[in-house]
Scaffold this active site. Structure first.
Site, PDB file in Angstrom:
ATOM      1  N   SER A   1       0.826  -1.202   0.000  1.00 59.37           N
ATOM      2  CA  SER A   1       0.000   0.000   0.000  1.00 59.37           C
ATOM      3  C   SER A   1       0.872   1.268   0.000  1.00 59.37           C
ATOM      4  CB  SER A   1      -0.964  -0.073   1.193  1.00 59.37           C
ATOM      5  OG  SER A   1      -1.939   0.904   1.129  1.00 59.37           O
TER       6      SER A   1
ATOM      7  N   ASP B   1     -10.184  -4.070  -5.110  1.00 58.12           N
ATOM      8  CA  ASP B   1      -9.569  -3.064  -4.226  1.00 58.12           C
ATOM      9  C   ASP B   1     -10.279  -1.716  -4.375  1.00 58.12           C
ATOM     10  OD1 ASP B   1      -7.910  -1.326  -2.851  1.00 58.12           O
ATOM     11  OD2 ASP B   1      -6.067  -2.279  -3.539  1.00 58.12           O
TER      12      ASP B   1
ATOM     13  N   HIS C   1      -8.250  -4.582  -0.761  1.00 57.75           N
ATOM     14  CA  HIS C   1      -6.959  -3.953  -0.471  1.00 57.75           C
ATOM     15  C   HIS C   1      -6.078  -4.874   0.386  1.00 57.75           C
ATOM     16  CE1 HIS C   1      -4.453  -0.455  -0.785  1.00 57.75           C
ATOM     17  NE2 HIS C   1      -4.265  -0.401   0.523  1.00 57.75           N
TER      18      HIS C   1
END
Ligand code: MLT
Length: 211
Positions: free
Chosen positions: A109, A159, A190
């Site tokens: 991320s 996501d 995610h």
């Protein structure tokens, strides 16, 4: 080993594989230097691990660079933080006597976005990148030459933070710069799934073979 030296709070775990490229572990928003150690050990057993904590705080949550909103980055801050992290990597390699091969980044991320920024702005600081849930952090002009660099982008079809189009755009950008990009999709959001980890293991085995 843990420390505040070299400008970043970080963990360093020495390896047992002589001459292997270390992993540079870059956590997600709200994470820290401990988060990805077990993932790193699982992906590349015996490889040294270098794991800094991001220095920006967003409501108390560590990150690697500032953002103005979800997916909207403070580009001046990103460039500055990428430069600081590239310096940390260079100094840590010297301090911990790490191999001649630059690290393989493993980021999740926000950490994956920072890994992508390092590839784009400081290409000599990494030898490869495993980017979990990453988007285009910025588009440098000119693009770097990433000819010998392998990149795995592990993207989630569901996501809500990094859309499929954003993962695709990053794959295209890094490919344009010459990197050997694999864009791997999982039926996940995610968060990471078993499929992500399996494809990461397969990719890592190829990248670290013979090193
Ligand atoms: C970022 O800010 O880097 C991305 O939006 C991912 C996140 O950290 O939520």
């Amino acid at each position: 080993m843990s420390g505040r030296e070299l400008g970043f709070i970080h963990r360093f775990v020495p390896g047992t594989r002589l001459g292997a490229a270390p992993l540079l572990l870059l956590h997600g928003t709200g994470g820290n230097e401990d988060d990805l150690l077990s993932l790193g050990q699982a992906l590349a057993p015996g490889v040294p691990l270098l794991s800094p904590r991001g220095q920006v705080l967003e409501n108390g949550m560590p990150r690697f660079f500032r953002r103005l909103a979800e997916g909207v980055f403070d580009l001046d801050d990103l460039k500055l933080r990428a430069q600081q992290l590239a310096r940390f990597v260079a100094e840590a390699r010297e301090r911990y006597d790490l191999a001649d091969v630059p690290p393989i980044a493993v980021g999740f991320s926000n950490g994956a976005n920072m890994a992508a920024a390092l590839l784009l702005l400081h290409p000599d600081s990494l030898s490869a990148g495993l980017l979990f849930r990453s988007m285009v952090p910025l588009v440098p002009d000119p693009l770097p030459a990433l000819d010998d660099v392998r990149v795995l982008i592990a993207a989630g079809r569901l996501d809500p933070i990094v859309t499929p189009a954003q993962s695709q755009a990053l794959a295209e950008l890094l490919g344009q710069a010459g990197a050997e990009v694999t864009l791997q999709w999982s039926n996940a959001g995610h968060g990471l799934s078993g499929d992500d980890l399996e494809s990461a293991e397969r990719w890592m085995a190829v990248v670290t073979a013979g090193r």
